[in-house]
Motif scaffolding. Structure first.
Motif, PDB file in Angstrom:
ATOM      1  N   LYS A   1      65.457 107.414  70.812  1.00  0.00           N
ATOM      2  CA  LYS A   1      64.614 107.764  69.670  1.00  0.00           C
ATOM      3  C   LYS A   1      63.719 106.604  69.272  1.00  0.00           C
ATOM      4  O   LYS A   1      62.534 106.775  69.000  1.00  0.00           O
ATOM      5  N   ASP A   2      64.278 105.401  69.223  1.00  0.00           N
ATOM      6  CA  ASP A   2      63.532 104.219  68.827  1.00  0.00           C
ATOM      7  C   ASP A   2      63.461 103.234  69.994  1.00  0.00           C
ATOM      8  O   ASP A   2      64.321 103.241  70.874  1.00  0.00           O
ATOM      9  N   PRO A   3      62.436 102.371  70.003  1.00  0.00           N
ATOM     10  CA  PRO A   3      62.357 101.362  71.063  1.00  0.00           C
ATOM     11  C   PRO A   3      63.592 100.458  71.072  1.00  0.00           C
ATOM     12  O   PRO A   3      64.146 100.122  70.023  1.00  0.00           O
ATOM     13  N   LEU A   4      64.012 100.102  72.257  1.00  0.00           N
ATOM     14  CA  LEU A   4      65.133  99.187  72.395  1.00  0.00           C
ATOM     15  C   LEU A   4      64.695  97.772  72.023  1.00  0.00           C
ATOM     16  O   LEU A   4      63.510  97.454  72.074  1.00  0.00           O
ATOM     17  N   PRO A   5      65.639  96.905  71.656  1.00  0.00           N
ATOM     18  CA  PRO A   5      65.295  95.498  71.458  1.00  0.00           C
ATOM     19  C   PRO A   5      64.708  94.927  72.749  1.00  0.00           C
ATOM     20  O   PRO A   5      65.016  95.410  73.846  1.00  0.00           O
ATOM     21  N   PRO A   6      63.845  93.913  72.659  1.00  0.00           N
ATOM     22  CA  PRO A   6      63.252  93.340  73.867  1.00  0.00           C
ATOM     23  C   PRO A   6      64.318  92.866  74.857  1.00  0.00           C
ATOM     24  O   PRO A   6      65.431  92.483  74.469  1.00  0.00           O
ATOM     25  N   GLY A   7      63.967  92.903  76.145  1.00  0.00           N
ATOM     26  CA  GLY A   7      64.890  92.473  77.181  1.00  0.00           C
ATOM     27  C   GLY A   7      65.165  90.980  77.111  1.00  0.00           C
ATOM     28  O   GLY A   7      64.337  90.189  76.662  1.00  0.00           O
ATOM     29  N   THR A   8      66.350  90.597  77.584  1.00  0.00           N
ATOM     30  CA  THR A   8      66.773  89.197  77.600  1.00  0.00           C
ATOM     31  C   THR A   8      66.608  88.621  79.001  1.00  0.00           C
ATOM     32  O   THR A   8      67.081  89.206  79.979  1.00  0.00           O
TER      33      THR A   8
END
Length: 337
Positions: A162-169
């Protein structure tokens, strides 16, 4: 301005590599709705210093504030507005803008994940964008000369969120997210996107999660935190041996919180943590006790990350918009266990 020989020396690629090899100290970078701040957290008096960053003169601001996509070797990738990306060096104020890739359904803002990192084997910096469709957009900074096609589509085996995921690590030349993978019954896995080969591999998560996890890195080890879902938790996880599921170790946090992000190791093995997007605390990993980390001028709400100061120069002119809007379609992306 002082010496041409000095200017030539500090811009030399070998000098920059040597500097980065020696640079062990991380600064904090905080983003709020309209500002970015740098924090030297080992000063006697710790203060948040507002830093200049590239801005767009429009009213279409990011409702979540300035998003920090990632940092690597002194370069920071930010998204000040939806699908407007800048890579800039906070130390030199040099910057360049990258265009968006029109992929997925619902237009350019339909992405569910972003990531930025460095691929050492090919000496290239890449911005990655995933959408709820079988596509991955990958932008190459090294080839960003306005004439070479540097965006590609890759197979994207993830469930829509539904919402964007946190930025990749970024860790070990790969970007890490926690995805729900099609064909796994909605099961969460850590998806590692190798920036050298542009291929996926996966790793297990230590426990189930209501709304998935966000990823981080602490002292060169992968971290896992529950995503914000209204539930307070008193721990996060650290993978002691990369890629080994049995090596997950739980780190206690005495005061349960909604959102926790470990930033770096501090003095006496304390862990500097961003808590609930509004407080910096020092956590003792031995017993989970925490104490407030006082910073002058810190914003009321913020996102936090770390970066190193570096003389690294962007390969593209900071005053020129890089034309990467031409893409080629390929189908060689793999997702392996």
């Amino acid at each position: 301005c002082v010496s041409k020989s000095w200017g030539s020396r500090i811009s030399d690629s070998e000098f920059v590599k040597a500097h980065l090899h020696r640079a062990q100290f991380n600064r904090l970078i905080l983003s709020s709705v309209n500002s970015l701040y740098s924090i030297d957290h080992e000063n006697e008096v710790v203060a948040a210093v507002e830093i200049d960053y590239p801005k767009e003169q429009t009213q279409n601001r990011n409702p979540h504030g300035i998003q920090i996509i990632g940092s690597c070797n002194g370069l920071v990738c930010i998204m000040p507005q939806p699908d407007i990306f800048f890579i800039f060096n906070p130390a030199t104020h040099e910057s360049t803008r990258l265009p968006y890739a029109l992929i997925g359904y619902g237009g350019p803002c339909s992405a569910i994940a972003y990531g930025f990192g460095y691929a050492a084997p090919i000496d290239d910096y890449k911005l990655v964008k995933a959408a709820p469709s079988p596509a991955m957009a990958v932008f190459s900074l090294r080839l960003g000369d306005g004439e070479t096609s540097t965006g590609f589509f890759y197979e994207n085996l993830i469930e829509s969120e539904k919402d964007p995921l946190p930025p990749g690590t970024l860790l070990n030349c790969a970007l890490h997210w926690v995805f729900k993978v099609r064909g796994y019954g909605g099961k969460c896995v850590i998806a590692a996107f190798d920036l050298d080969t542009d291929k996926f591999s996966n790793m297990p998560v230590p426990e189930t999660a209501v709304s998935g996890f966000s990823t981080g890195v602490l002292n060169g080890r992968l971290c896992l935190m529950h995503r914000e879902d209204g539930l307070r938790r008193g721990h996060f996880w650290v993978m002691m041996e990369y890629g080994v599921g049995d090596s997950w170790t739980r780190i206690l946090v005495e005061e349960p919180c909604l959102v926790v992000k470990p930033l770096c190791l501090w003095k006496n093995s304390m862990i500097l943590i961003a808590k609930d997007k509004k407080e910096l605390v020092l956590c003792d990993p031995k017993n989970g006790t925490c104490k407030s980390f006082e910073v002058n001028g810190i914003p009321d709400m913020f996102y936090a990350d770390v970066y190193v100061e570096s003389p690294l120069s962007l390969q593209c002119s900071p005053k020129r918009t890089v034309n990467l809007s031409c893409f080629a379609c390929v189908s060689d992306c793999e997702f392996t266990d």
